[in-house]
Scaffold this active site. Structure first.
Site, PDB file in Angstrom:
ATOM      1  N   LYS A 185       0.845  -1.194   0.000  1.00  0.00           N
ATOM      2  CA  LYS A 185       0.000   0.000   0.000  1.00  0.00           C
ATOM      3  C   LYS A 185       0.888   1.254   0.000  1.00  0.00           C
ATOM      4  O   LYS A 185       1.791   1.377   0.820  1.00  0.00           O
ATOM      5  CB  LYS A 185      -0.905  -0.025   1.249  1.00  0.00           C
ATOM      6  N   GLU A 270     -20.620  -4.826   7.899  1.00  0.00           N
ATOM      7  CA  GLU A 270     -21.603  -4.034   8.649  1.00  0.00           C
ATOM      8  C   GLU A 270     -22.764  -4.885   9.156  1.00  0.00           C
ATOM      9  O   GLU A 270     -23.263  -4.670  10.262  1.00  0.00           O
ATOM     10  CB  GLU A 270     -22.132  -2.885   7.785  1.00  0.00           C
ATOM     11  N   ARG A 298     -26.205  -1.067   4.602  1.00  0.00           N
ATOM     12  CA  ARG A 298     -25.977  -2.495   4.392  1.00  0.00           C
ATOM     13  C   ARG A 298     -26.660  -3.351   5.453  1.00  0.00           C
ATOM     14  O   ARG A 298     -26.930  -4.518   5.228  1.00  0.00           O
ATOM     15  CB  ARG A 298     -24.472  -2.785   4.474  1.00  0.00           C
TER      16      ARG A 298
HETATM   17  C1  LIG Z   1     -19.375  -1.300   2.864  1.00  0.00           C
HETATM   18  C2  LIG Z   1     -18.179  -0.442   3.108  1.00  0.00           C
HETATM   19  N1  LIG Z   1     -17.713  -0.298   4.368  1.00  0.00           N
HETATM   20  C3  LIG Z   1     -16.625   0.478   4.608  1.00  0.00           C
HETATM   21  C4  LIG Z   1     -16.002   1.121   3.593  1.00  0.00           C
HETATM   22  C5  LIG Z   1     -14.837   2.053   3.880  1.00  0.00           C
HETATM   23  N2  LIG Z   1     -13.622   1.564   3.250  1.00  0.00           N
HETATM   24  C6  LIG Z   1     -13.183   2.090   2.091  1.00  0.00           C
HETATM   25  S1  LIG Z   1     -11.824   1.345   1.531  1.00  0.00           S
HETATM   26  C7  LIG Z   1     -11.754   0.329   2.865  1.00  0.00           C
HETATM   27  C8  LIG Z   1     -10.637  -0.649   2.986  1.00  0.00           C
HETATM   28  C9  LIG Z   1     -10.537  -1.493   1.789  1.00  0.00           C
HETATM   29  O1  LIG Z   1      -9.444  -2.352   1.928  1.00  0.00           O
HETATM   30  P1  LIG Z   1      -9.000  -3.249   0.711  1.00  0.00           P
HETATM   31  O2  LIG Z   1     -10.184  -3.907   0.109  1.00  0.00           O
HETATM   32  O3  LIG Z   1      -7.924  -4.138   1.203  1.00  0.00           O
HETATM   33  O4  LIG Z   1      -8.484  -2.224  -0.355  1.00  0.00           O
HETATM   34  P2  LIG Z   1      -7.120  -1.361  -0.357  1.00  0.00           P
HETATM   35  O5  LIG Z   1      -7.574   0.056  -0.190  1.00  0.00           O
HETATM   36  O6  LIG Z   1      -6.228  -1.821   0.764  1.00  0.00           O
HETATM   37  O7  LIG Z   1      -6.557  -1.610  -1.687  1.00  0.00           O
HETATM   38  C10 LIG Z   1     -12.809   0.572   3.730  1.00  0.00           C
HETATM   39  C11 LIG Z   1     -13.045  -0.118   5.002  1.00  0.00           C
HETATM   40  C12 LIG Z   1     -16.539   0.952   2.294  1.00  0.00           C
HETATM   41  N3  LIG Z   1     -16.018   1.585   1.243  1.00  0.00           N
HETATM   42  N4  LIG Z   1     -17.602   0.171   2.081  1.00  0.00           N
END
Ligand SMILES: Cc1ncc(C[n+]2csc(CCOP(=O)(O)OP(=O)(O)O)c2C)c(N)n1
Length: 527
Positions: A185, A270, A298
């Protein structure tokens, strides 16, 4: 531009998304459409390791395990959600990462021999041998394999050649194939590599050193929640916090540092978070589900069935309620008033300023039943400090009382309505202002009283008008058999795109000027 994939902005965005864990379902749907239509395009779903903790991803994997046509899933595993990715899935992926060597062997062997005259035949034999060997000795990716999904990897995602090989190989299968890609990241920008959580989504910063350009010194609504949560947590050991991978965004870092055992980060899940909180409540604790308004969508069914039906004391600290601005359509927190107030037993309130947020949260911790406190993104309003009557269930607060027009509002829109009132005053229009505090239960006495010496009632909210606060007021008038001129102002029946909150409010006429204008128009066309 949107910060999220948006097909109307780019041909490269094939599916609009902003809420996580949807890509495998959407991709699988596209695969089925391709098969039905007899086309032959390649469908690739990309999912992060954080998003893989969402139940929806597993529902889709379960479904993908039975297909007999090609579908490529790229798991982008950077070992991080927004911050640390927690739970069994990251543990499992980590074990694959550390058991290395597997793909290295496969890639190097295949690469050396595949272009030789005998190559294809030998590669086929190795593949078959590898499959039986793997099931005996190498547990890499077995969880996916046993679900019926071919596992390839892990692959270094920063090595384009290796990635290209893996994708080319994946295209050969007439099944769902998961390519496990390892990335870092923030890769390529030192400050982001050092502070990946902060750079997950960032405000403008100095490119030389990554330092944010705008330092906010005043407290935000989330900061107020964070402080109250921490202090109440110190006083009451029964208070526990639940987050769906948003501890930082929801202001739970301080609570987590002091009470790590009372902070439950359940992953991007969620639905699970809400039912899990219901379980905590049943077990005698006071769970606080700290969650963004749009993500709570959700868990609608879980709020209804698992919390409200059993009248459990779960506190919903709903952050980013109302327009959120830059995150756009997918993240606007404008539906919660509408979808929560339909549910029996639910209480919903919203504070006008930072002191009221603190008082409402304390009220919510003591209240015995499902209760949601909604507050917006950004700087917490510190005006109207002198209006601090104790918070009582279903009791509103008169801020200004005059004969003429009565504006009723709640949450951060009270501040906007105060400004609208100033504008109207200049035009000689007398305006009362009520801080409704509760949408449910609504202060029906206040509504009835407001009808006495006001010719027009105006309701203002930063939620959708359909099913919102204004409609509760209209329902109250109808139930009471009162005929009154009412102007309901809120979010119109359309998705609101990204932009600054000020721009968006101006666009939909929900800024002070827009509200004053609408009131004047209503008065000028006659009541
Ligand atoms: C349903 C939902 N809950 C929370 C979020 C907030 N959120 C955005 S990105 C993220 C982390 C995503 O992690 P990952 O899938 O590993 O992607 P990365 O950014 O590390 O590539 C979260 C929790 C969201 N977008 N959607």
């Amino acid at each position: 531009m949107s910060g999220f994939p948006k097909a109307s902005e780019s041909d490269c965005d094939c599916f609009d998304t902003g809420h996580s864990s949807t890509s495998i379902s959407a991709g699988l749907g596209m695969v089925s459409a391709r098969e039905l239509a007899g086309r032959d395009e390649t469908i690739v779903s990309v999912i992060g390791d954080g998003s893989l903790t969402g139940g929806m991803a597993f529902e889709a994997l379960n479904n993908a395990g039975r297909i007999d046509t090609n579908f490529i899933i790229i798991l982008n595993d950077n070992n991080m959600s927004i911050s640390e990715n927690v739970g069994g899935i990251p543990k499992y992926l980590n074990s694959i990462r550390t058991s290395n060597g597997y793909l290295g062997l496969k890639e190097s062997v295949y690469n050396k021999i595949k272009d030789k005259p005998y190559g294809a035949d030998v590669v086929g034999k190795i593949r078959r041998a590898k499959n039986s060997f793997k099931s005996l000795m190498v547990p890499v990716g077995m969880m996916f394999e046993e679900m019926g999904i071919v596992y390839l990897g892990p692959v270094d995602g920063h090595d384009i050649r290796a990635l290209r090989h893996a994708i080319t190989e994946a295209k050969r299968f007439k099944r769902a194939v998961l390519i496990h890609v390892i990335t870092k990241k923030g890769k390529g920008f030192a400050p982001a590599e050092k502070h990946p959580a902060r750079f997950h989504g960032t405000e403008p910063f100095d490119v030389k050193n990554g330092v944010p350009l705008n330092h906010r010194t005043v407290a935000g609504w989330t900061d107020i929640f964070s402080t109250v949560m921490f202090k109440m947590g110190e006083k009451d050991p029964k208070i526990v916090a639940v987050t769906a991978a948003m501890a930082e965004g929801c202001g739970l870092k301080r609570f987590r540092n002091k009470f790590p055992e009372r902070l439950f980060d359940v992953g991007i899940a969620e639905q699970h978070a809400v039912t899990f909180a219901a379980g905590l409540a049943k077990g005698g604790f006071t769970p606080v589900v700290a969650i963004y308004s749009s993500f709570l969508q959700r868990a609608y069914d879980q709020v209804l069935e698992d919390v409200c039906l059993q009248n459990l004391h779960v506190v919903f600290a709903i952050d980013r309620a109302g327009l959120v601005g830059a995150d756009g359509e997918t993240h606007q927190g404008v539906f919660d008033i509408s979808y929560l107030t339909q549910i029996p037993n639910m209480v919903l309130c919203s504070p006008k300023n930072k002191w009221e947020l603190s008082d409402m949260l304390k009220f919510a911790f003591k209240y015995n039943g499902p209760i949601a406190v909604r507050y917006p993104r950004g700087v917490a309003y510190d005006g109207l400090e002198e209006y601090r009557a104790p918070v009582e269930l279903g009791k509103s607060e008169w801020i200004y009382r005059e004969d003429g027009v009565c504006i009723m509002s709640l949450g951060n829109m009270v501040e906007v309505c105060e400004k609208a009132r100033e504008i109207l005053k200049k035009d000689g229009i007398h305006v009362s202002l009520v801080n409704a505090r509760f949408v449910k239960p609504l202060d029906t006495e206040m509504v009835k009283e407001s009808c006495k010496n006001h010719s027009l009632i105006v309701t203002v909210e930063d939620g959708v008008k359909d099913g919102g606060f204004g409609m509760q007021v209209l329902k109250c008038l109808s139930d009471e058999g009162i005929s009154k001129e009412v102007l309901c102002m809120g979010i119109p029946d359309k998705f609101i795109h990204q932009g600054s909150i000020d721009e968006l409010r101006a666009e939909i006429g929900l800024d002070a000027e827009g509200i004053a204008e609408a009131v004047k128009k209503k008065l000028s066309i006659g009541l």
